[in-house]
Design a protein around this motif. Structure first.
Motif, mmCIF file in Angstrom:
data_model
loop_
_atom_site.group_PDB
_atom_site.id
_atom_site.type_symbol
_atom_site.label_atom_id
_atom_site.label_comp_id
_atom_site.label_asym_id
_atom_site.label_seq_id
_atom_site.Cartn_x
_atom_site.Cartn_y
_atom_site.Cartn_z
ATOM 1 N N VAL A 3 -9.997 27.098 43.221
ATOM 2 C CA VAL A 3 -9.958 25.875 42.427
ATOM 3 C C VAL A 3 -8.508 25.505 42.139
ATOM 4 O O VAL A 3 -7.712 26.357 41.733
ATOM 5 C CB VAL A 3 -10.736 26.066 41.102
ATOM 6 N N ALA A 4 -8.166 24.233 42.344
ATOM 7 C CA ALA A 4 -6.869 23.697 41.930
ATOM 8 C C ALA A 4 -7.005 23.345 40.453
ATOM 9 O O ALA A 4 -7.750 22.440 40.089
ATOM 10 C CB ALA A 4 -6.505 22.465 42.744
ATOM 11 N N VAL A 5 -6.314 24.072 39.598
ATOM 12 C CA VAL A 5 -6.457 23.914 38.152
ATOM 13 C C VAL A 5 -5.766 22.632 37.690
ATOM 14 O O VAL A 5 -4.608 22.388 38.009
ATOM 15 C CB VAL A 5 -5.874 25.136 37.415
ATOM 16 N N GLU A 6 -6.509 21.823 36.937
ATOM 17 C CA GLU A 6 -5.973 20.588 36.366
ATOM 18 C C GLU A 6 -5.783 20.713 34.864
ATOM 19 O O GLU A 6 -4.975 19.998 34.280
ATOM 20 C CB GLU A 6 -6.903 19.419 36.686
ATOM 21 N N ALA A 7 -6.547 21.591 34.217
ATOM 22 C CA ALA A 7 -6.440 21.806 32.774
ATOM 23 C C ALA A 7 -6.884 23.230 32.466
ATOM 24 O O ALA A 7 -7.784 23.756 33.110
ATOM 25 C CB ALA A 7 -7.316 20.818 32.019
ATOM 26 N N ALA A 8 -6.221 23.846 31.478
ATOM 27 C CA ALA A 8 -6.582 25.201 31.057
ATOM 28 C C ALA A 8 -6.633 25.249 29.543
ATOM 29 O O ALA A 8 -5.782 24.672 28.869
ATOM 30 C CB ALA A 8 -5.573 26.210 31.588
ATOM 31 N N GLY A 9 -7.637 25.915 29.022
ATOM 32 C CA GLY A 9 -7.774 26.042 27.581
ATOM 33 C C GLY A 9 -6.907 27.166 27.031
ATOM 34 O O GLY A 9 -6.466 28.053 27.757
ATOM 35 N N LYS A 39 -10.395 20.987 40.656
ATOM 36 C CA LYS A 39 -11.102 20.581 41.874
ATOM 37 C C LYS A 39 -11.226 21.757 42.823
ATOM 38 O O LYS A 39 -10.284 22.528 43.004
ATOM 39 C CB LYS A 39 -10.361 19.447 42.573
ATOM 40 N N VAL A 40 -12.380 21.851 43.469
ATOM 41 C CA VAL A 40 -12.648 22.906 44.435
ATOM 42 C C VAL A 40 -11.826 22.659 45.701
ATOM 43 O O VAL A 40 -11.885 21.577 46.287
ATOM 44 C CB VAL A 40 -14.155 22.973 44.775
ATOM 45 N N LEU A 41 -11.060 23.682 46.109
ATOM 46 C CA LEU A 41 -10.279 23.613 47.346
ATOM 47 C C LEU A 41 -10.950 24.360 48.489
ATOM 48 O O LEU A 41 -10.763 24.005 49.651
ATOM 49 C CB LEU A 41 -8.888 24.200 47.132
ATOM 50 N N ALA A 45 -18.335 31.842 51.819
ATOM 51 C CA ALA A 45 -19.562 31.941 52.613
ATOM 52 C C ALA A 45 -20.745 32.250 51.701
ATOM 53 O O ALA A 45 -20.653 33.085 50.808
ATOM 54 C CB ALA A 45 -19.408 33.033 53.664
ATOM 55 N N GLY A 46 -21.825 31.551 51.899
ATOM 56 C CA GLY A 46 -23.043 31.790 51.134
ATOM 57 C C GLY A 46 -23.100 31.088 49.791
ATOM 58 O O GLY A 46 -24.110 31.157 49.104
ATOM 59 N N VAL A 47 -22.040 30.415 49.400
ATOM 60 C CA VAL A 47 -22.035 29.692 48.128
ATOM 61 C C VAL A 47 -22.746 28.360 48.312
ATOM 62 O O VAL A 47 -22.463 27.626 49.251
ATOM 63 C CB VAL A 47 -20.592 29.468 47.617
ATOM 64 N N THR A 48 -23.666 28.052 47.417
ATOM 65 C CA THR A 48 -24.372 26.774 47.459
ATOM 66 C C THR A 48 -24.129 26.023 46.154
ATOM 67 O O THR A 48 -23.791 26.619 45.137
ATOM 68 C CB THR A 48 -25.885 26.980 47.655
ATOM 69 N N GLY A 49 -24.300 24.713 46.200
ATOM 70 C CA GLY A 49 -24.185 23.907 45.005
ATOM 71 C C GLY A 49 -22.798 23.347 44.743
ATOM 72 O O GLY A 49 -22.615 22.568 43.811
ATOM 73 N N PHE A 50 -21.804 23.744 45.543
ATOM 74 C CA PHE A 50 -20.444 23.252 45.386
ATOM 75 C C PHE A 50 -19.881 22.882 46.746
ATOM 76 O O PHE A 50 -20.234 23.489 47.754
ATOM 77 C CB PHE A 50 -19.533 24.299 44.738
ATOM 78 N N ALA A 51 -18.980 21.909 46.754
ATOM 79 C CA ALA A 51 -18.313 21.488 47.986
ATOM 80 C C ALA A 51 -16.844 21.233 47.689
ATOM 81 O O ALA A 51 -16.461 20.981 46.540
ATOM 82 C CB ALA A 51 -18.958 20.215 48.532
ATOM 83 N N VAL A 52 -16.028 21.294 48.718
ATOM 84 C CA VAL A 52 -14.616 20.982 48.573
ATOM 85 C C VAL A 52 -14.476 19.590 47.968
ATOM 86 O O VAL A 52 -15.160 18.653 48.374
ATOM 87 C CB VAL A 52 -13.892 21.078 49.932
#
Length: 96
Positions: A3-9, A39-41, A45-52
């Motif tokens: 993940v490209a971090v845009e904000a961190a708590g 945002k996901v970069l 393998a095998g991960v579902t529910g997320f895309a770049v």
């Protein structure tokens, strides 16, 4: 996932993790930050529910980089106070 971090708590646990009494094995130059958004970069393998390109929220308590039942991530364990974060898909949620 990457993940490209845009904000961190920042939370009350960050000070103890930063060498003030809570030794969890993170050593400089480790990045702290249990929660973040970005945002996901890359999707593993095998991960579902997320895309770049998907925007996601991340919460990786109790420790950055650890406790993933799918795939224990090897060091370095990094938090979200970095430009990039490697995180288990189970610790992500789609950003509303």
């Amino acid at each position: 996932m990457l993940v490209a971090v845009e904000a961190a708590g920042v939370g009350p646990w960050d000070q103890p993790l930063n060498g003030a009494g809570w030794d969890v094995g993170l050593r400089p130059p480790a990045a702290l930050g249990v929660e973040g958004a970005g945002k996901v970069l890359a999707v593993g393998a095998g991960v579902t529910g997320f895309a770049v390109g998907d925007r996601v929220l991340a919460h990786e308590a109790p420790l950055p980089g650890g406790c993933c039942p799918l795939l224990p991530l090897p060091p370095p364990r990094q938090g979200h106070n970095a430009r990039l974060s490697r995180i288990c898909s189970l610790r992500l949620q789609s950003c509303p």
